[in-house]
Write an enzyme that holds these catalytic residues in place. Sequence first.
Site, PDB file in Angstrom:
ATOM      1  N   TRP A  30      -6.290   4.344   0.821  1.00  0.00           N
ATOM      2  CA  TRP A  30      -5.013   3.646   0.941  1.00  0.00           C
ATOM      3  C   TRP A  30      -4.866   2.908   2.270  1.00  0.00           C
ATOM      4  O   TRP A  30      -3.903   2.180   2.467  1.00  0.00           O
ATOM      5  CB  TRP A  30      -3.856   4.618   0.743  1.00  0.00           C
ATOM      6  N   GLU A  43       1.574   7.939  -0.517  1.00  0.00           N
ATOM      7  CA  GLU A  43       2.610   8.572   0.291  1.00  0.00           C
ATOM      8  C   GLU A  43       3.340   9.674  -0.473  1.00  0.00           C
ATOM      9  O   GLU A  43       3.605  10.748   0.078  1.00  0.00           O
ATOM     10  CB  GLU A  43       3.617   7.519   0.789  1.00  0.00           C
ATOM     11  N   GLN A  48       3.189  16.159  -0.650  1.00  0.00           N
ATOM     12  CA  GLN A  48       3.047  17.442  -1.325  1.00  0.00           C
ATOM     13  C   GLN A  48       1.917  18.293  -0.772  1.00  0.00           C
ATOM     14  O   GLN A  48       1.914  19.509  -0.930  1.00  0.00           O
ATOM     15  CB  GLN A  48       2.764  17.208  -2.812  1.00  0.00           C
ATOM     16  N   GLY A  87       3.229  20.949  -7.387  1.00  0.00           N
ATOM     17  CA  GLY A  87       4.543  21.508  -7.140  1.00  0.00           C
ATOM     18  C   GLY A  87       5.601  20.426  -7.023  1.00  0.00           C
ATOM     19  O   GLY A  87       5.299  19.233  -7.098  1.00  0.00           O
ATOM     20  N   TYR A 126      11.531   7.995   5.346  1.00  0.00           N
ATOM     21  CA  TYR A 126      10.125   8.042   5.748  1.00  0.00           C
ATOM     22  C   TYR A 126       9.252   7.187   4.836  1.00  0.00           C
ATOM     23  O   TYR A 126       8.453   6.361   5.306  1.00  0.00           O
ATOM     24  CB  TYR A 126       9.594   9.481   5.749  1.00  0.00           C
ATOM     25  N   ASP A 144       7.451  11.761  10.022  1.00  0.00           N
ATOM     26  CA  ASP A 144       7.070  12.881   9.174  1.00  0.00           C
ATOM     27  C   ASP A 144       6.785  14.076  10.075  1.00  0.00           C
ATOM     28  O   ASP A 144       7.013  14.029  11.286  1.00  0.00           O
ATOM     29  CB  ASP A 144       5.871  12.528   8.281  1.00  0.00           C
ATOM     30  N   CYS A 198      -3.097  16.681  17.486  1.00  0.00           N
ATOM     31  CA  CYS A 198      -1.934  17.496  17.879  1.00  0.00           C
ATOM     32  C   CYS A 198      -1.479  18.329  16.684  1.00  0.00           C
ATOM     33  O   CYS A 198      -0.352  18.229  16.206  1.00  0.00           O
ATOM     34  CB  CYS A 198      -0.818  16.569  18.368  1.00  0.00           C
TER      35      CYS A 198
END
Length: 363
Positions: A30, A43, A48, A87, A126, A144, A198
């Site tokens: 992507w 996205e 998920q 989910g 977002y 995010d 990070c």
Amino acid sequence: MISFDCIFGEMSFQTELIKWYKINKRDLPWRNTTDPYVIWLSEIILQQTRVEQGLPYFNKFLENFSTVKRFAAASENEVLKLWQGLGYYSRGRNMLFTAKQVMELHDGKFPTAYEQLIKLKGIGDYTAAAISSFSNDESKAVLDGNVFRVLARYFGIEEAINSTIGKKIFAELAQSLIEDQKPSLYNQAIMEFGALQCKPKSPHCNDCPLQLSCFAYNNDKVNVLPLKLKKVKVRERWFNYFIGLNDDQILIKQRKPGDVWQQMYDFPLIETNNVAGLDDIDFIDDIKKMFGNNVKIRSLVQKKHMLTHQIIYVHFFGLENYMINFNLHTDIKSVTLEDFATLPHPKVISDFFELYLQNKPNI
């Protein structure tokens, strides 16, 4: 607008991030396109799960629905079957609704402008910022989990990321940092930095290019930031499933709206307030009311299934010599094993079903 200019050294925070990104970025499909439809797919799926787990889902969706037009023509069962295992099944349904919206409101052309994207179902701040910046270089900062973490640690923001004040502070800071940057490049850089460098646990602080000016590193708060308000109490539930297999026919039902896994398929169920076993007289009476007085029951498998706000303890029971009144229990149907395999199921059901097929009649 909040100013954090005093924290920057000779090279700005943004410059260091982008420099790091160009060296360390992953080659993901992507990232090689500006097609807003493809970016939207990635996205929603990556909200998920992690990239490694999400990539096969992304590939399956793009293979089955190469355009938003094809997606909009899909059935809900087709979408949920591809979504199975991720989910939050409402997001899969929202994707189908969004695809139909794009066909109706935008003549099948997926929008690239933030103000148009934010009006589509299932697309929040977002996602709209991500699609508009990656496809159209619109100057909208993404926020995010990865971005929250980088900003909180580097700038030493001690407001909770999910508090009203915290959200305002982070949003203002994030937007100020993207000004005068190439939005698609900067947004990708800070997200990737949070994902690879990070990280939530065991971040790579020793070889971090931002180490010298990082508030958390220099104040021993790497394991403290970001702060988050405590979650709501998790609800516990006990689902007792009954496997009625007669030759190649199996008993199933479709779940109702308004609860977990709505519209997906599972097995006949009795939900109890706590653990129920075959020595529980009331539980046995309930089973006999559904499957007849001569039914024979045996315990098969027990699972603990974790959802965001629920823990579901699942117990599968096998049935023999059962009788069921389909006129009374109208939600229960009998289908072939082959047909059941094509229907969308919750992950706990699909995992059991795969195990059951491999091991019957031993399970």
